[in-house]
Design an enzyme around this catalytic site. Structure first.
Site: not given
Length: 536
Positions: A380, A505, A507
């Protein structure tokens, strides 16, 4: 009622691990062949955590449908296969907003609007909407906060009413802390007794007491808790502090046989539980004999351990297929020793964030990694730092910047997305899952093994389309774009062992049982770098 409900509350102290407990119960119930849904009820008055300071709240987790939520939903995702959506979360801010909107629309027919019944009815509506949307066999509802907090009272009253309406279909688990006084070598049950008394005074008698403790509770202590808290002795369970990893929690609860108890109370027939695969993953994760890889995390919110929770966990997951042990080294972008600290690391990860503070330090980290061929992963804002660094030092645009950081920069290689210039901050970013088309023969394609993926986003700024041709002509590879508007999603730095940035993202999608491929490839590159350097 077509589903069973488990309400999880916490007492004595905060940060007991209710989210981990709820996620672990979901995993165990799924292993019993049941479909599970989850709901987090947060008492704070913010509509969502999207505008909250990470120092106060930790990370903001984003669902596929673009809802900014509590980080506990990240635990739910990482442990289980539950589907998370806007129906999986609610805050006091959302509840009160809905009630006030209904009052303004005349839906209460002139009645005096009160906490009971209007607010509590709205909370019950949230529970029912979650069940109707996900259609589970079991719905696990975690109540945020601690028993005794004034903010939680409407939620607890709603739980009391819901249990009264569906007594055969609801169970209450109360999680407490049982302190151990080392000087006296005594376990103290009084705080648990008082917490349960407080809960019962509200009208909720717990069916199960789950005791978090530093040491194992004896049968005598459990009997005492059973007697004074008015629950059967076989309904008192012990969640002793975990030694190595949070992923041991399902194994601990399985040893306590808590799921068998819950299933029998609901009238289900327990099945034989096989957690061999999970045990093997945890054993490998905790194996300290693998080669150590040190990853420098260059972020601005390092003081709060939960600010980058999903990033930490994703790296941990990836260490299993990458076959390495992991040490995450927090590095402040404002540190004068930034480059010296990075020189001791095998890889650098620059996570997402907002604001001007620490921005130049992230660019400096990107430059050091590019100059020294150190594996680097930008997420990001981290990707935007990689782009600005490349524009400044590879394209000779020394004043290149992001418009977020410098509205007057002559070379805005990162700009605000069209339609994002709004004064309203909450819930207005580009949020949720979007497709990404990946270029073959790229690091990203090598990781994903496919040319089209879905990833979750949370951003206002993008690589400036006006600079895309210039960046690409000078070597920067844009290897991932969103088909809906050609927004730049993935960049790769040329002539480098592994330097990649993503606008999304990743994650938020990683699990212990299914590590995200980008994190796996990043750690694998860091491991190769470490071995080449001859590091122990």
């Amino acid at each position: 009622m077509s589903f069973k409900s488990i309400f999880l509350t916490g007492g004595v102290v905060s940060s007991l691990g209710k989210g981990l407990t709820a996620a672990s119960l979901a995993l165990l119930l799924e292993r019993q062949g049941l479909k599970v849904a989850m709901l987090k009820l947060d008492p704070y008055l913010n509509v969502d955590p999207g505008t909250m300071n990470p120092y106060e709240h930790g990370e903001v987790y984003v669902t596929d449908d673009g809802v900014e939520t509590d980080l506990d939903l990240g635990h739910y995702h990482r442990f289980s296969s539950v589907q998370l959506s806007k129906h999986s979360t609610a805050t006091s801010g959302q509840i009160y907003t809905r009630v006030i909107t209904k009052e303004r629309n005349g839906e209460f027919l002139g009645s005096t609007v009160q906490v009971i019944p209007h607010v509590t009815n709205e909370i019950i509506n949230v529970i029912q909407a979650c069940a109707e949307h996900h259609k589970p066999d079991v719905l696990i509802i975690e109540i945020g906060g601690t028993i005794g907090d004034i903010e939680s009272l409407p939620f607890l009253e709603a739980v009391r009413q819901f249990r009264c309406e569906h007594p055969q279909d609801c169970l209450s688990i109360h999680m407490t802390y049982v302190p151990y006084l080392k000087s006296a070598k005594e376990i103290k049950t009084k705080p648990t007794q008082h917490s349960v008394q407080n809960l019962r005074s509200i009208g909720i008698s717990p069916d199960v007491i789950l005791c978090r403790s530093e040491v194992s509770l004896s049968s005598e202590v459990k009997r005492k808790i059973s007697l004074f808290c008015n629950v059967p002795e076989n309904a008192v369970f012990n969640a002793i502090d975990l030694e190595n990893s949070i992923y041991e929690m399902p194994l601990l609860l399985a040893r306590e046989n808590i799921v068998d108890f819950l299933l029998s109370k609901f009238g289900f027939s327990p099945k034989s539980l096989d957690l061999t695969d999970w045990q093997n993953l945890v054993t490998t994760l905790c194996d300290g004999n693998r080669h150590l890889v040190r990853i420098g995390l260059v972020g601005k919110y390092l003081e709060h351990k939960d600010a980058y929770k999903s990033v930490f966990e994703s790296l941990s997951h990836a260490s299993i297929p990458a076959n390495c042990s992991l040490e995450i080294v927090p590095i402040s972008p404002e540190s004068e020793a930034l480059t010296n600290q990075l020189s001791q690391c095998d890889g650098c990860l620059i996570p997402g964030g907002f604001g001007t503070r620490s921005w130049e330090g992230k660019i400096a980290a990107a430059r050091y990694c590019r100059d020294n061929n150190i594996p680097c992963f930008g997420i990001c804002l981290g990707m935007q730092a990689l782009v600005v660094e490349y524009a400044r030092y590879a394209l000779s645009l020394p004043l290149a910047n992001s418009l977020e950081m410098d509205p007057n920069t002559p070379d805005p290689v990162v700009c605000m997305m069209q339609g994002q210039d709004t004064m309203i901050k909450g819930g207005t970013m580009r949020l949720g899952a979007y497709p990404c088309q990946i270029t073959p023969k790229s690091l990203a394609f090598e990781a994903y093994k496919t040319d089209l993926v879905q990833e979750r986003h949370r951003h206002r700024y993008e690589v400036n389309p006006a600079y895309v041709d210039l960046l690409q002509k000078n070597g920067l590879r844009i290897v991932g774009v969103c088909p809906q508007g050609d927004l730049c999603e993935i960049i790769e730095i040329p002539n480098h062992r592994w330097m990649l940035g993503v606008q999304f993202h990743p994650e938020f999608l990683s699990k212990l049982a299914a590590p995200h491929p980008l994190f796996v490839k990043f750690l694998s590159a860091a491991l190769d770098y470490s071995l080449e350097k001859g590091r122990e």
